[in-house]
Design a protein around this motif. Structure first.
Motif, mmCIF file in Angstrom:
data_model
loop_
_atom_site.group_PDB
_atom_site.id
_atom_site.type_symbol
_atom_site.label_atom_id
_atom_site.label_comp_id
_atom_site.label_asym_id
_atom_site.label_seq_id
_atom_site.Cartn_x
_atom_site.Cartn_y
_atom_site.Cartn_z
ATOM 1 N N TRP A 183 2.209 0.973 -4.468
ATOM 2 C CA TRP A 183 1.304 0.205 -5.315
ATOM 3 C C TRP A 183 1.690 0.395 -6.777
ATOM 4 C CZ3 TRP A 183 -2.191 -3.112 -3.282
ATOM 5 C CH2 TRP A 183 -3.073 -3.736 -4.164
ATOM 6 N N GLU A 237 -10.512 7.090 -4.192
ATOM 7 C CA GLU A 237 -10.858 6.334 -2.994
ATOM 8 C C GLU A 237 -9.651 6.104 -2.091
ATOM 9 O OE1 GLU A 237 -12.973 2.796 -4.088
ATOM 10 O OE2 GLU A 237 -14.212 3.875 -5.559
ATOM 11 N N HIS A 288 -9.002 4.405 -7.994
ATOM 12 C CA HIS A 288 -7.974 4.083 -6.999
ATOM 13 C C HIS A 288 -7.506 5.350 -6.279
ATOM 14 C CE1 HIS A 288 -4.575 1.433 -5.621
ATOM 15 N NE2 HIS A 288 -4.030 2.619 -5.417
ATOM 16 N N GLU A 346 0.828 -1.209 0.000
ATOM 17 C CA GLU A 346 0.000 0.000 0.000
ATOM 18 C C GLU A 346 0.866 1.264 0.000
ATOM 19 O OE1 GLU A 346 -2.413 0.786 3.430
ATOM 20 O OE2 GLU A 346 -1.042 -0.278 4.765
ATOM 21 N N LYS A 389 -6.944 4.218 -2.231
ATOM 22 C CA LYS A 389 -6.770 2.805 -1.936
ATOM 23 C C LYS A 389 -5.337 2.448 -1.553
ATOM 24 C CE LYS A 389 -10.630 1.273 -4.826
ATOM 25 N NZ LYS A 389 -11.039 0.448 -5.991
ATOM 26 N N SER A 390 -4.404 3.336 -1.812
ATOM 27 C CA SER A 390 -3.020 3.137 -1.378
ATOM 28 C C SER A 390 -2.434 4.498 -1.057
ATOM 29 C CB SER A 390 -2.187 2.437 -2.455
ATOM 30 O OG SER A 390 -2.041 3.269 -3.598
#
Length: 265
Positions: free
Chosen positions: A212, A228, A225, A209, A230-231
């Motif tokens: 990525w 949101e 991605h 994370e 996400k990493s």
């Protein structure tokens, strides 16, 4: 103090990937950014962004880029006033920062951290993101790291080098050598944390994370991605199609892409 360390050679222009990398980091973190370079056209542009630029000799870089990258971390105390207790992250120049990467120091306990891949690979660690809490333990490991890049002597690293898939020459000081060393730290993490290197050190894999790797993601997936979160980091490596080496600052489509990306952060 949180210090983001990059090493870069060539040139930087507005809306190339390195520019976007720096500006995305500034959007998510108030860290000090330091860029080491042997030759950087238009380095004044970075200084206008509030980045400290440190120049060094081109001879230290040519044919030994990856070794030089690690060696220069040893000069951070002199160049930017790094002191015990400060945090350092070492970054490639093709990263997009989505969240503050220095959260790793709040979420994990370690002297030295590295990042494994989100994709399957015979080399599980990617050298694009690693870091350390600057203290006696990490300083010992950095010197051990540099010593082995220049003269492989730690048996796991030595074995990895002589059996490498791409370059088995022990005098290679360039591509893969830093990442090879990090992979061996990963494989031997438990023993190292028990003192197998002869000094106290706590190393930790903080996971993909924080690094990525972009691969096979559609533009819609990318935007999702990023939006949101996400990493912490999206790494534009390999055949991403968005790398700085392929970037044309006058390509309006690319510029609009990066503008939208920065707006999502």
């Amino acid at each position: 103090m949180n210090v983001a360390y990059f090493i870069y050679h060539g040139n930087i222009r507005e809306w190339d990937l390195f520019d976007v990398s720096i500006r995305s980091l500034q959007k998510v973190s108030d860290c000090k950014i330091v860029v080491y370079t042997p030759k950087l056209d238009n380095y004044e542009y970075l200084e206008q962004l509030g980045v400290q630029v440190v120049h060094f000799e081109l001879d230290d870089w040519e044919n030994r880029k990856m070794t030089c990258k690690v060696e220069c971390t040893l000069t951070l105390p002199e160049s930017c006033g790094l002191k015990y207790g400060d945090n350092v992250m070492v970054f490639d120049a093709d990263l997009l920062f989505i969240k503050d990467p220095f959260n790793a120091f709040k979420e994990h306990e370690f002297d030295f951290m590295y990042t494994t891949r989100n994709l399957s690979s015979e080399y599980p660690v990617n050298g694009g993101v690693w870091g350390f809490r600057y203290n006696e333990n990490s300083n010992n490991l950095l010197h051990f790291f540099v010593g082995n890049l220049n003269n492989p002597s730690w048996q796991p690293y030595y074995n990895a080098r002589i059996n490498h898939a791409h370059n088995r020459q022990l005098d290679n000081l360039d591509w893969w050598v830093d990442q090879d060393f990090l992979c061996e730290l990963h494989y031997n993490e438990n023993e190292i944390n028990k003192g197998s290197l002869g000094f106290d050190i706590n190393i930790k894999n903080v996971g993909p994370e924080y690094n990525w790797i972009y691969s096979g993601m559609s533009e819609e997936d990318q935007f999702s991605h990023i939006k949101e979160k996400k990493s912490y980091i999206l790494h534009y490596k390999g055949s991403s199609g968005r790398r700085w080496s392929e970037f044309d600052m006058y390509n309006e489509e690319q510029v609009n892409y990066w503008k939208k990306v920065l707006d999502l952060i």
